[in-house]
Design a protein around this motif. Structure first.
Motif, PDB file in Angstrom:
ATOM      1  N   LEU A  93     -65.126 -99.027 -19.791  1.00  0.00           N
ATOM      2  CA  LEU A  93     -65.127 -97.887 -20.706  1.00  0.00           C
ATOM      3  C   LEU A  93     -66.275 -96.941 -20.388  1.00  0.00           C
ATOM      4  O   LEU A  93     -66.112 -95.710 -20.436  1.00  0.00           O
ATOM      5  CB  LEU A  93     -65.204 -98.371 -22.162  1.00  0.00           C
ATOM      6  N   ARG A  94     -67.433 -97.501 -20.068  1.00  0.00           N
ATOM      7  CA  ARG A  94     -68.579 -96.650 -19.697  1.00  0.00           C
ATOM      8  C   ARG A  94     -68.252 -95.827 -18.447  1.00  0.00           C
ATOM      9  O   ARG A  94     -68.643 -94.665 -18.337  1.00  0.00           O
ATOM     10  CB  ARG A  94     -69.823 -97.523 -19.444  1.00  0.00           C
ATOM     11  N   PHE A  95     -67.539 -96.459 -17.505  1.00  0.00           N
ATOM     12  CA  PHE A  95     -67.126 -95.758 -16.283  1.00  0.00           C
ATOM     13  C   PHE A  95     -66.271 -94.533 -16.631  1.00  0.00           C
ATOM     14  O   PHE A  95     -66.352 -93.499 -15.963  1.00  0.00           O
ATOM     15  CB  PHE A  95     -66.349 -96.708 -15.372  1.00  0.00           C
ATOM     16  N   HIS A  96     -65.470 -94.661 -17.697  1.00  0.00           N
ATOM     17  CA  HIS A  96     -64.613 -93.558 -18.140  1.00  0.00           C
ATOM     18  C   HIS A  96     -65.308 -92.664 -19.165  1.00  0.00           C
ATOM     19  O   HIS A  96     -64.655 -91.802 -19.776  1.00  0.00           O
ATOM     20  CB  HIS A  96     -63.308 -94.110 -18.723  1.00  0.00           C
ATOM     21  N   GLY A  97     -66.606 -92.873 -19.346  1.00  0.00           N
ATOM     22  CA  GLY A  97     -67.384 -92.014 -20.238  1.00  0.00           C
ATOM     23  C   GLY A  97     -67.217 -92.329 -21.714  1.00  0.00           C
ATOM     24  O   GLY A  97     -67.505 -91.475 -22.565  1.00  0.00           O
ATOM     25  N   VAL A  98     -66.760 -93.537 -22.019  1.00  0.00           N
ATOM     26  CA  VAL A  98     -66.526 -93.921 -23.416  1.00  0.00           C
ATOM     27  C   VAL A  98     -67.554 -94.965 -23.844  1.00  0.00           C
ATOM     28  O   VAL A  98     -67.677 -96.018 -23.215  1.00  0.00           O
ATOM     29  CB  VAL A  98     -65.106 -94.500 -23.605  1.00  0.00           C
ATOM     30  N   LYS A  99     -68.283 -94.686 -24.911  1.00  0.00           N
ATOM     31  CA  LYS A  99     -69.273 -95.638 -25.417  1.00  0.00           C
ATOM     32  C   LYS A  99     -68.738 -96.441 -26.595  1.00  0.00           C
ATOM     33  O   LYS A  99     -68.997 -97.638 -26.716  1.00  0.00           O
ATOM     34  CB  LYS A  99     -70.557 -94.905 -25.822  1.00  0.00           C
ATOM     35  N   GLN A 100     -68.005 -95.771 -27.480  1.00  0.00           N
ATOM     36  CA  GLN A 100     -67.467 -96.470 -28.649  1.00  0.00           C
ATOM     37  C   GLN A 100     -66.031 -96.037 -28.922  1.00  0.00           C
ATOM     38  O   GLN A 100     -65.648 -94.907 -28.615  1.00  0.00           O
ATOM     39  CB  GLN A 100     -68.340 -96.214 -29.884  1.00  0.00           C
ATOM     40  N   GLN A 102     -68.543-108.520 -26.484  1.00  0.00           N
ATOM     41  CA  GLN A 102     -68.765-107.085 -26.239  1.00  0.00           C
ATOM     42  C   GLN A 102     -68.212-106.192 -27.345  1.00  0.00           C
ATOM     43  O   GLN A 102     -68.590-105.030 -27.464  1.00  0.00           O
ATOM     44  CB  GLN A 102     -68.102-106.678 -24.917  1.00  0.00           C
ATOM     45  N   THR A 103     -67.290-106.731 -28.143  1.00  0.00           N
ATOM     46  CA  THR A 103     -66.578-105.879 -29.109  1.00  0.00           C
ATOM     47  C   THR A 103     -67.470-105.196 -30.151  1.00  0.00           C
ATOM     48  O   THR A 103     -67.227-104.030 -30.467  1.00  0.00           O
ATOM     49  CB  THR A 103     -65.439-106.647 -29.817  1.00  0.00           C
ATOM     50  N   PRO A 104     -68.513-105.859 -30.679  1.00  0.00           N
ATOM     51  CA  PRO A 104     -69.321-105.165 -31.693  1.00  0.00           C
ATOM     52  C   PRO A 104     -69.999-103.909 -31.153  1.00  0.00           C
ATOM     53  O   PRO A 104     -70.114-102.903 -31.856  1.00  0.00           O
ATOM     54  CB  PRO A 104     -70.362-106.217 -32.101  1.00  0.00           C
ATOM     55  N   PRO A 144     -68.726 -97.948 -35.912  1.00  0.00           N
ATOM     56  CA  PRO A 144     -68.736 -98.446 -37.294  1.00  0.00           C
ATOM     57  C   PRO A 144     -67.417 -98.115 -37.995  1.00  0.00           C
ATOM     58  O   PRO A 144     -66.937 -96.986 -37.924  1.00  0.00           O
ATOM     59  CB  PRO A 144     -69.909 -97.689 -37.919  1.00  0.00           C
ATOM     60  N   GLY A 145     -66.803 -99.112 -38.603  1.00  0.00           N
ATOM     61  CA  GLY A 145     -65.507 -98.923 -39.236  1.00  0.00           C
ATOM     62  C   GLY A 145     -64.337 -99.131 -38.302  1.00  0.00           C
ATOM     63  O   GLY A 145     -63.182 -99.129 -38.729  1.00  0.00           O
ATOM     64  N   GLY A 146     -64.617 -99.317 -37.013  1.00  0.00           N
ATOM     65  CA  GLY A 146     -63.562 -99.558 -36.026  1.00  0.00           C
ATOM     66  C   GLY A 146     -62.939-100.934 -36.212  1.00  0.00           C
ATOM     67  O   GLY A 146     -63.596-101.855 -36.707  1.00  0.00           O
ATOM     68  N   ARG A 147     -61.705-101.079 -35.779  1.00  0.00           N
ATOM     69  CA  ARG A 147     -60.962-102.314 -36.017  1.00  0.00           C
ATOM     70  C   ARG A 147     -60.765-103.140 -34.732  1.00  0.00           C
ATOM     71  O   ARG A 147     -60.494-102.590 -33.662  1.00  0.00           O
ATOM     72  CB  ARG A 147     -59.587-101.999 -36.602  1.00  0.00           C
ATOM     73  N   LEU A 148     -60.877-104.463 -34.891  1.00  0.00           N
ATOM     74  CA  LEU A 148     -60.539-105.405 -33.825  1.00  0.00           C
ATOM     75  C   LEU A 148     -59.305-106.181 -34.280  1.00  0.00           C
ATOM     76  O   LEU A 148     -59.308-106.798 -35.350  1.00  0.00           O
ATOM     77  CB  LEU A 148     -61.690-106.385 -33.579  1.00  0.00           C
ATOM     78  N   LEU A 202     -52.356-113.611 -36.069  1.00  0.00           N
ATOM     79  CA  LEU A 202     -52.991-112.296 -35.946  1.00  0.00           C
ATOM     80  C   LEU A 202     -54.198-112.222 -36.866  1.00  0.00           C
ATOM     81  O   LEU A 202     -54.105-112.496 -38.064  1.00  0.00           O
ATOM     82  CB  LEU A 202     -51.984-111.207 -36.311  1.00  0.00           C
ATOM     83  N   ARG A 203     -55.347-111.856 -36.305  1.00  0.00           N
ATOM     84  CA  ARG A 203     -56.567-111.680 -37.094  1.00  0.00           C
ATOM     85  C   ARG A 203     -57.079-110.257 -36.923  1.00  0.00           C
ATOM     86  O   ARG A 203     -57.051-109.706 -35.815  1.00  0.00           O
ATOM     87  CB  ARG A 203     -57.649-112.681 -36.675  1.00  0.00           C
ATOM     88  N   VAL A 204     -57.555-109.686 -38.012  1.00  0.00           N
ATOM     89  CA  VAL A 204     -58.052-108.311 -38.010  1.00  0.00           C
ATOM     90  C   VAL A 204     -59.459-108.294 -38.599  1.00  0.00           C
ATOM     91  O   VAL A 204     -59.726-108.927 -39.626  1.00  0.00           O
ATOM     92  CB  VAL A 204     -57.144-107.382 -38.855  1.00  0.00           C
ATOM     93  N   ALA A 205     -60.357-107.586 -37.922  1.00  0.00           N
ATOM     94  CA  ALA A 205     -61.733-107.451 -38.406  1.00  0.00           C
ATOM     95  C   ALA A 205     -62.187-106.012 -38.248  1.00  0.00           C
ATOM     96  O   ALA A 205     -61.632-105.249 -37.449  1.00  0.00           O
ATOM     97  CB  ALA A 205     -62.663-108.398 -37.637  1.00  0.00           C
ATOM     98  N   GLU A 206     -63.201-105.646 -38.990  1.00  0.00           N
ATOM     99  CA  GLU A 206     -63.732-104.282 -38.963  1.00  0.00           C
ATOM    100  C   GLU A 206     -65.217-104.306 -38.643  1.00  0.00           C
ATOM    101  O   GLU A 206     -65.954-105.162 -39.141  1.00  0.00           O
ATOM    102  CB  GLU A 206     -63.496-103.608 -40.320  1.00  0.00           C
ATOM    103  N   ARG A 207     -65.640-103.392 -37.814  1.00  0.00           N
ATOM    104  CA  ARG A 207     -67.067-103.265 -37.476  1.00  0.00           C
ATOM    105  C   ARG A 207     -67.822-102.836 -38.723  1.00  0.00           C
ATOM    106  O   ARG A 207     -67.470-101.867 -39.380  1.00  0.00           O
ATOM    107  CB  ARG A 207     -67.260-102.239 -36.358  1.00  0.00           C
TER     108      ARG A 207
END
Length: 305
Positions: free
Chosen positions: A84-91, A221-223, A228-232, A296-301
């Motif tokens: 993701l960093r290679f593609h310029g994406v941090k979050q 790496q996911t956190p 913030p508020g993003g979903r896994l 299926l499990r869902v979590a939020e940052r």
């Protein structure tokens, strides 16, 4: 491609991601693109990065390449942050992981995943990787075979099966699925032969692809990758996968050991959205048998304070 892989719990996955039209999302297990297609339909100005190391999946991605919101990343998801960093994406605003092997791979005898169709013992998701199923079966020491059969396949008589493999390969190299099947069937419990074969092939596949190591690295790496508020959203198909996912969501680490701050609050970067894992409904089970073991499990940052 509709026959490649029927996406499991598609509606529940989309609800779990809570998609914002202009958000940034990652499907770390692209496969046949079923989940990806549904996510793209909900984006307007947003972006989706789809990860997969499999050559067949890369071919499937070609039909999406003209979509301005789509980017295919030819990589294992253990390199999530780096790619993701290679593609310029941090979050990002959401990450989806469907940990199951696709129906296409299981039915494709030539790849060596299938317990039903003969083929060369391979089982590599990444065709450029060095270790194959043939190498594991013919070169691993008996104690290592016992470990992977027991730990990754939960084979009850792992010692007996490992000994049978060692004896057979001493007479002739084991290089095809059918040879391995014949050896395993001499050790299989009566009436449970197909499940036994599935456990054996699962164990070797996990070892060949270092699936547990990749899952652990991905989760850790996911956190940092989630805003913030993003979903896994993670879908697993056996307890080996579900356990570390559950532990990481509930305790912030793979082991599941809770750590607390000075005030007694559990230190964890994610907050569980689903108290219990979501399972497929009866209608979907009738349509797609593969969904039977899915959790299926869902979590939020956690929002920054």
């Amino acid at each position: 491609m509709s026959t490649y892989h029927i996406p499991v719990m598609l509606k529940e996955c989309l609800e779990g991601l809570d998609i914002k039209p202009n958000g940034i999302y990652v499907d770390v297990t692209f496969g046949g693109g079923g989940h990806t297609r549904a996510i793209l339909e909900k984006l307007d100005g947003g972006m989706l990065y789809a990860f997969d190391q499999d050559a067949d999946a890369k071919a499937n991605a070609e039909e999406f390449q003209q979509h301005r919101s789509f980017t295919f990343v030819e990589s294992n998801f253990r390199f999530l942050k780096r790619q993701l960093r290679f593609h310029g994406v941090k979050q990002v605003d959401g990450i989806l992981a469907d940990l199951g092997v696709s129906s296409h791979q299981l039915d494709e005898g030539s790849r060596g995943f299938s317990t039903r169709f003969d083929g060369e013992l391979d089982m590599r998701m990444d065709q450029g990787a060095a270790v194959t199923a043939k190498h594991v079966v013919n070169e691993y020491e008996q104690k290592d075979l016992i470990h992977i059969l027991s730990a990754y396949g939960e084979v009850k008589n792992a010692k007996t099966l490992a000994a049978a493999i060692i004896r057979a390969r001493g007479m002739k190299t084991i290089h095809r699925n059918e040879q391995l099947r014949e050896i395993a069937l001499t050790c299989a419990p009566r009436g449970r032969e197909m499940k036994y074969l599935a456990q054996l092939f699962q164990a070797i596949r996990i070892e060949v692809n270092d699936e547990m190591g990749a899952l652990h690295e991905f989760l850790e790496q996911t956190p940092e990758v989630l805003a913030p508020g993003g979903r896994l959203v993670v879908m697993s198909y056996h307890s080996l996968e579900d356990r570390p996912v559950k532990n990481f969501i509930n305790a912030g680490n793979i082991r599941g050991k809770q750590e607390k701050d000075f005030y007694g609050n559990i230190i964890r970067p994610l907050e569980s959205i689903t108290r219990k894992p979501i399972i497929a409904g009866e209608e979907e089970l009738e349509r797609n048998n593969r969904a039977r073991s899915a959790k299926l499990r869902v979590a939020e940052r956690v929002q920054s304070k």
